[in-house]
Design a protein around this motif. Structure first.
Motif, PDB file in Angstrom:
ATOM      1  N   ARG A   1       0.834  -1.188   0.000  1.00 17.32           N
ATOM      2  CA  ARG A   1       0.000   0.000   0.000  1.00 17.32           C
ATOM      3  C   ARG A   1       0.886   1.262   0.000  1.00 17.32           C
ATOM      4  NH1 ARG A   1      -2.799  -3.413  -1.359  1.00 17.32           N
ATOM      5  NH2 ARG A   1      -4.755  -4.163  -0.431  1.00 17.32           N
ATOM      6  N   PRO A   2       0.322   2.418  -0.334  1.00 11.49           N
ATOM      7  CA  PRO A   2       1.139   3.643  -0.370  1.00 11.49           C
ATOM      8  C   PRO A   2       1.881   3.933   0.931  1.00 11.49           C
ATOM      9  CG  PRO A   2      -0.954   4.024  -1.470  1.00 11.49           C
ATOM     10  CD  PRO A   2      -1.034   2.651  -0.860  1.00 11.49           C
ATOM     11  N   TRP A   3       1.253   3.660   2.085  1.00 11.70           N
ATOM     12  CA  TRP A   3       1.934   3.950   3.357  1.00 11.70           C
ATOM     13  C   TRP A   3       3.095   2.992   3.604  1.00 11.70           C
ATOM     14  CZ3 TRP A   3      -3.270   2.739   2.912  1.00 11.70           C
ATOM     15  CH2 TRP A   3      -3.651   1.455   3.281  1.00 11.70           C
ATOM     16  N   HIS A   4       3.041   1.785   3.055  1.00 15.33           N
ATOM     17  CA  HIS A   4       4.193   0.886   3.159  1.00 15.33           C
ATOM     18  C   HIS A   4       5.393   1.487   2.430  1.00 15.33           C
ATOM     19  CE1 HIS A   4       1.032  -2.551   3.500  1.00 15.33           C
ATOM     20  NE2 HIS A   4       1.286  -2.009   4.686  1.00 15.33           N
ATOM     21  N   LEU A   5       5.152   1.995   1.219  1.00 20.46           N
ATOM     22  CA  LEU A   5       6.228   2.610   0.440  1.00 20.46           C
ATOM     23  C   LEU A   5       6.743   3.869   1.125  1.00 20.46           C
ATOM     24  CD1 LEU A   5       4.744   2.236  -3.164  1.00 20.46           C
ATOM     25  CD2 LEU A   5       6.554   0.854  -2.106  1.00 20.46           C
ATOM     26  N   ALA A   6       5.823   4.648   1.701  1.00 21.35           N
ATOM     27  CA  ALA A   6       6.235   5.876   2.383  1.00 21.35           C
ATOM     28  C   ALA A   6       7.148   5.568   3.559  1.00 21.35           C
ATOM     29  CB  ALA A   6       5.001   6.648   2.868  1.00 21.35           C
ATOM     30  N   ASN A   7       6.807   4.550   4.345  1.00 21.43           N
ATOM     31  CA  ASN A   7       7.661   4.169   5.471  1.00 21.43           C
ATOM     32  C   ASN A   7       9.005   3.640   4.994  1.00 21.43           C
ATOM     33  OD1 ASN A   7       6.283   4.255   8.325  1.00 21.43           O
ATOM     34  ND2 ASN A   7       4.664   3.693   6.892  1.00 21.43           N
TER      35      ASN A   7
ATOM     36  N   VAL B   1       6.947   4.027  17.982  1.00 25.01           N
ATOM     37  CA  VAL B   1       6.225   4.679  19.081  1.00 25.01           C
ATOM     38  C   VAL B   1       5.158   5.623  18.550  1.00 25.01           C
ATOM     39  CG1 VAL B   1       6.454   6.234  21.062  1.00 25.01           C
ATOM     40  CG2 VAL B   1       8.184   4.470  20.665  1.00 25.01           C
ATOM     41  N   VAL B   2       5.480   6.379  17.484  1.00 25.12           N
ATOM     42  CA  VAL B   2       4.485   7.318  16.961  1.00 25.12           C
ATOM     43  C   VAL B   2       3.333   6.576  16.289  1.00 25.12           C
ATOM     44  CG1 VAL B   2       5.351   7.771  14.600  1.00 25.12           C
ATOM     45  CG2 VAL B   2       4.297   9.608  15.923  1.00 25.12           C
ATOM     46  N   TRP B   3       3.609   5.413  15.701  1.00 22.27           N
ATOM     47  CA  TRP B   3       2.511   4.587  15.178  1.00 22.27           C
ATOM     48  C   TRP B   3       1.586   4.174  16.321  1.00 22.27           C
ATOM     49  CZ3 TRP B   3       1.283  -0.377  16.652  1.00 22.27           C
ATOM     50  CH2 TRP B   3       0.261  -1.006  15.919  1.00 22.27           C
TER      51      TRP B   3
ATOM     52  N   GLY C   1      -6.526   7.208  15.478  1.00 26.03           N
ATOM     53  CA  GLY C   1      -7.041   6.192  14.579  1.00 26.03           C
ATOM     54  C   GLY C   1      -6.053   5.599  13.604  1.00 26.03           C
ATOM     55  N   LYS C   2      -6.544   4.623  12.846  1.00 27.09           N
ATOM     56  CA  LYS C   2      -5.718   3.791  11.981  1.00 27.09           C
ATOM     57  C   LYS C   2      -5.053   4.576  10.855  1.00 27.09           C
ATOM     58  CE  LYS C   2      -7.420  -0.205  11.008  1.00 27.09           C
ATOM     59  NZ  LYS C   2      -8.266  -1.268  10.401  1.00 27.09           N
ATOM     60  N   HIS C   3      -5.796   5.466  10.205  1.00 26.82           N
ATOM     61  CA  HIS C   3      -5.230   6.158   9.051  1.00 26.82           C
ATOM     62  C   HIS C   3      -4.041   7.034   9.445  1.00 26.82           C
ATOM     63  CE1 HIS C   3      -4.880   9.081   5.736  1.00 26.82           C
ATOM     64  NE2 HIS C   3      -5.287   8.071   4.988  1.00 26.82           N
ATOM     65  N   ALA C   4      -4.201   7.789  10.522  1.00 26.97           N
ATOM     66  CA  ALA C   4      -3.095   8.628  10.991  1.00 26.97           C
ATOM     67  C   ALA C   4      -1.922   7.776  11.453  1.00 26.97           C
ATOM     68  CB  ALA C   4      -3.567   9.537  12.123  1.00 26.97           C
TER      69      ALA C   4
ATOM     70  N   ALA D   1      -0.339  14.456  10.704  1.00 28.61           N
ATOM     71  CA  ALA D   1      -1.021  13.422   9.922  1.00 28.61           C
ATOM     72  C   ALA D   1      -2.506  13.763   9.764  1.00 28.61           C
ATOM     73  CB  ALA D   1      -0.859  12.061  10.597  1.00 28.61           C
ATOM     74  N   VAL D   2      -3.112  14.242  10.843  1.00 32.33           N
ATOM     75  CA  VAL D   2      -4.525  14.634  10.777  1.00 32.33           C
ATOM     76  C   VAL D   2      -4.698  15.871   9.895  1.00 32.33           C
ATOM     77  CG1 VAL D   2      -6.500  15.428  12.124  1.00 32.33           C
ATOM     78  CG2 VAL D   2      -5.003  13.634  13.033  1.00 32.33           C
ATOM     79  N   ALA D   3      -3.814  16.860  10.056  1.00 34.60           N
ATOM     80  CA  ALA D   3      -3.916  18.083   9.259  1.00 34.60           C
ATOM     81  C   ALA D   3      -3.700  17.795   7.778  1.00 34.60           C
ATOM     82  CB  ALA D   3      -2.892  19.113   9.748  1.00 34.60           C
ATOM     83  N   ALA D   4      -2.717  16.945   7.457  1.00 39.57           N
ATOM     84  CA  ALA D   4      -2.453  16.606   6.060  1.00 39.57           C
ATOM     85  C   ALA D   4      -3.631  15.864   5.451  1.00 39.57           C
ATOM     86  CB  ALA D   4      -1.182  15.759   5.966  1.00 39.57           C
ATOM     87  N   GLN D   5      -4.246  14.994   6.246  1.00 40.78           N
ATOM     88  CA  GLN D   5      -5.421  14.268   5.760  1.00 40.78           C
ATOM     89  C   GLN D   5      -6.546  15.242   5.413  1.00 40.78           C
ATOM     90  OE1 GLN D   5      -6.849  11.292   8.479  1.00 40.78           O
ATOM     91  NE2 GLN D   5      -8.756  10.981   7.377  1.00 40.78           N
ATOM     92  N   ARG D   6      -6.792  16.218   6.283  1.00 35.58           N
ATOM     93  CA  ARG D   6      -7.848  17.200   6.023  1.00 35.58           C
ATOM     94  C   ARG D   6      -7.491  18.095   4.841  1.00 35.58           C
ATOM     95  NH1 ARG D   6      -9.989  21.056   9.837  1.00 35.58           N
ATOM     96  NH2 ARG D   6     -11.788  20.891   8.473  1.00 35.58           N
ATOM     97  N   ALA D   7      -6.205  18.493   4.766  1.00 38.76           N
ATOM     98  CA  ALA D   7      -5.800  19.422   3.717  1.00 38.76           C
ATOM     99  C   ALA D   7      -5.847  18.787   2.342  1.00 38.76           C
ATOM    100  CB  ALA D   7      -4.395  19.937   4.001  1.00 38.76           C
TER     101      ALA D   7
END
Length: 492
Positions: A12-18, A104-106, A114-117, A337-343
């Motif tokens: 998934r995209p978050w796997h690549l991002a990490n 730790v941040v995860w 929540g899960k998405h953040a 993460a929350v702000a980027a999701q909203r933006a």
């Protein structure tokens, strides 16, 4: 091939991002010499402890060094033993701690928002400038910040799970004890302060003693043996460490004086490029606050209390350094993460949002122009070293520019976030060759002749420095240095 295709389907995209973020943190760890002062001071202390076989008393230039507790030194000693006495081994410790900090941040994001953040907070934090820089510097700041963040997150997990509260608070105490072994009583102050502010704000002041007492007690039990052993071995340790190194540096004008607001722009700048998205995420915050459930509101209060107390506490000190805001990285990453999701969740991006994402492109172009102008006039660095670094800068900035400029063209939020992460990774990666070339030419470890280093290691002559002290000279030659007309409190 079937197995590979099956694996690719689950990426998934978050796997690549990490993955991109972790590669960035590891990039070029051994590519440049140790930096004076902190970048070489602590590896040298660890090297001397390893050479002397002493796990209690730190020394610098073979003189007792009461500056910091031993956790960083212990980790460095293990790394130097495994990887050898070199730059890679010295920087591996803060980098591995930074990787642990992503876990730790995860955990924190999953517990609070929540899960998405939780999927995106780790790569966001890894690509924050302050976090990225200190993940590569062998100092106590990353070790302190990760252990403190783990303590606060474990404490919050106990608040979320009543049945496991005692066990989680004990775990928080263990991490708190490690944080105190990383930098001393400041860890306890930040833990108690952040939790205390949250309890007061959420109307739970009556339970503060029970909520804070157990982790504090466990933390003291974990940290106390070394402090006791150190005082017994060095009778002057307690006064110097607790009174001068902690209280007087905080309350007095010992060094690094800055105005009270100094750390505020540093926190904003250290989160770039993610902090540029904060205003978009805060639009309509009053309505959003009213729509939160009681659990979500308490989680938000906890994150604000954590970051706010760290900022206010160090802003009230006379002595201010940028690394002091590093413990804020965890709540800032979750909030980002929350702000980027909203933006980025928009079908019709505004002009301001487009311009915001093009800001790094403008910075990259301006940086290239400034670099070319400076390269044509400077006489300090060898042209071949600078030319190679400039070419790599351009090569890395091309995918960074494409990622930022095309981020909003992706249909899904996750791909947009991946595009921004990739852009920042290449943006920061473009700066590394320039940094490596500059430090290799200017820093002591980069210009020491190999013959000098080898002869010094063989004890063929005595080393001396006049009115200065470079810990990297000790590290590379593995010899004590005679200091002439050099006086410094922490060396006395």
């Amino acid at each position: 091939m079937t197995a590979i295709r099956s694996l690719l389907k689950h990426i998934r995209p978050w796997h690549l991002a990490n993955l991109f973020a972790i590669v960035l943190l590891f990039a070029g760890l051994g590519a440049h010499p140790l930096l004076d002062q902190d970048g070489s001071r602590y590896p040298e202390v660890a090297r001397e402890m390893l050479a002397r076989g002493d796990w209690i008393t730190p020394t610098q230039n073979y003189v007792p060094f009461f500056h910091k507790p031993p956790l960083l030194y212990w980790l460095l000693m293990v790394s130097l033993r495994i990887f050898g006495e070199n730059e890679f081994a010295a920087r591996m410790v803060p980098t591995m701690c930074a990787i642990a900090g992503l876990g730790v941040v995860w955990w924190l994001a999953a517990l609070t928002v929540g899960k998405h953040a939780a999927r995106w907070a780790p790569p966001i934090m890894a690509t924050m400038v302050t976090y990225f820089i200190h993940a590569r510097v062998a100092s106590t700041d990353m070790v302190l910040s990760v252990t403190l963040a783990a303590a606060l997150t474990a404490w919050w997990s106990g608040e979320k799970n009543v049945r496991k509260r005692t066990a989680r608070h004990i775990l928080a105490g263990v991490f708190l004890g490690l944080a105190m072994l990383a930098k001393g009583p400041v860890a306890l102050i930040m833990f108690v302060g952040a939790v205390g502010v949250y309890l007061i704000w959420s109307g739970q002041l009556r339970k503060s003693v029970a909520a804070i007492g157990l982790p504090t007690l466990v933390g003291i039990v974990v940290a106390a043996p070394w402090f006791i052993a150190m005082q017994m071995a060095n009778p002057g340790f307690a006064h110097y460490f607790f009174v001068f190194q902690n209280f007087q540096r905080f309350a007095g004008n010992v060094d690094h004086p800055h105005p009270w607001y100094y750390l505020i722009p540093m926190a904003f700048g250290g989160a770039l490029i993610w902090s540029l998205l904060w205003p978009f995420g805060l639009v309509g915050w009053r309505r959003l606050w009213q729509e939160l459930t009681p659990d979500q509101r308490r989680a938000t209060q906890f994150l604000i209390a954590w970051g706010g107390f760290v900022l206010l506490f160090f802003s009230s000190s006379k002595c201010k350094l940028i690394p002091y805001i590093l413990p804020m990285s965890w709540p800032l990453a979750v909030g980002s993460a929350v702000a980027a999701q909203r933006a980025l969740t928009t079908t019709k991006p505004s002009v301001w949002l487009r311009l915001t994402l093009l800001t790094p492109v403008a910075v990259a172009v301006s940086g290239l122009i400034a670099l070319l102008v400076w390269a044509g006039s400077q006489t300090e660095m060898p042209p071949d070293k600078l030319h190679r670094a400039t070419v790599l800068y351009v090569v890395y900035m091309i995918p960074a520019t494409l990622a930022f400029s095309r981020a909003l063209s992706w249909p899904s939020l996750n791909k947009r976030l991946l595009s921004v992460v990739v852009g920042i990774v290449f943006f920061l990666g473009a700066l590394l060759p320039l940094f490596h070339a500059s430090t290799a030419h200017r820093k002591l470890g980069g210009v020491l002749p190999g013959e000098l280093v080898e002869a010094a290691r063989q004890g063929e002559f005595t080393l001396a420095q006049y009115k200065c002290y470079n810990a990297s000279l000790c590290f590379y030659t593995q010899q004590r240095v005679i200091l002439i007309d050099f006086v410094r409190m922490e060396m006395a």
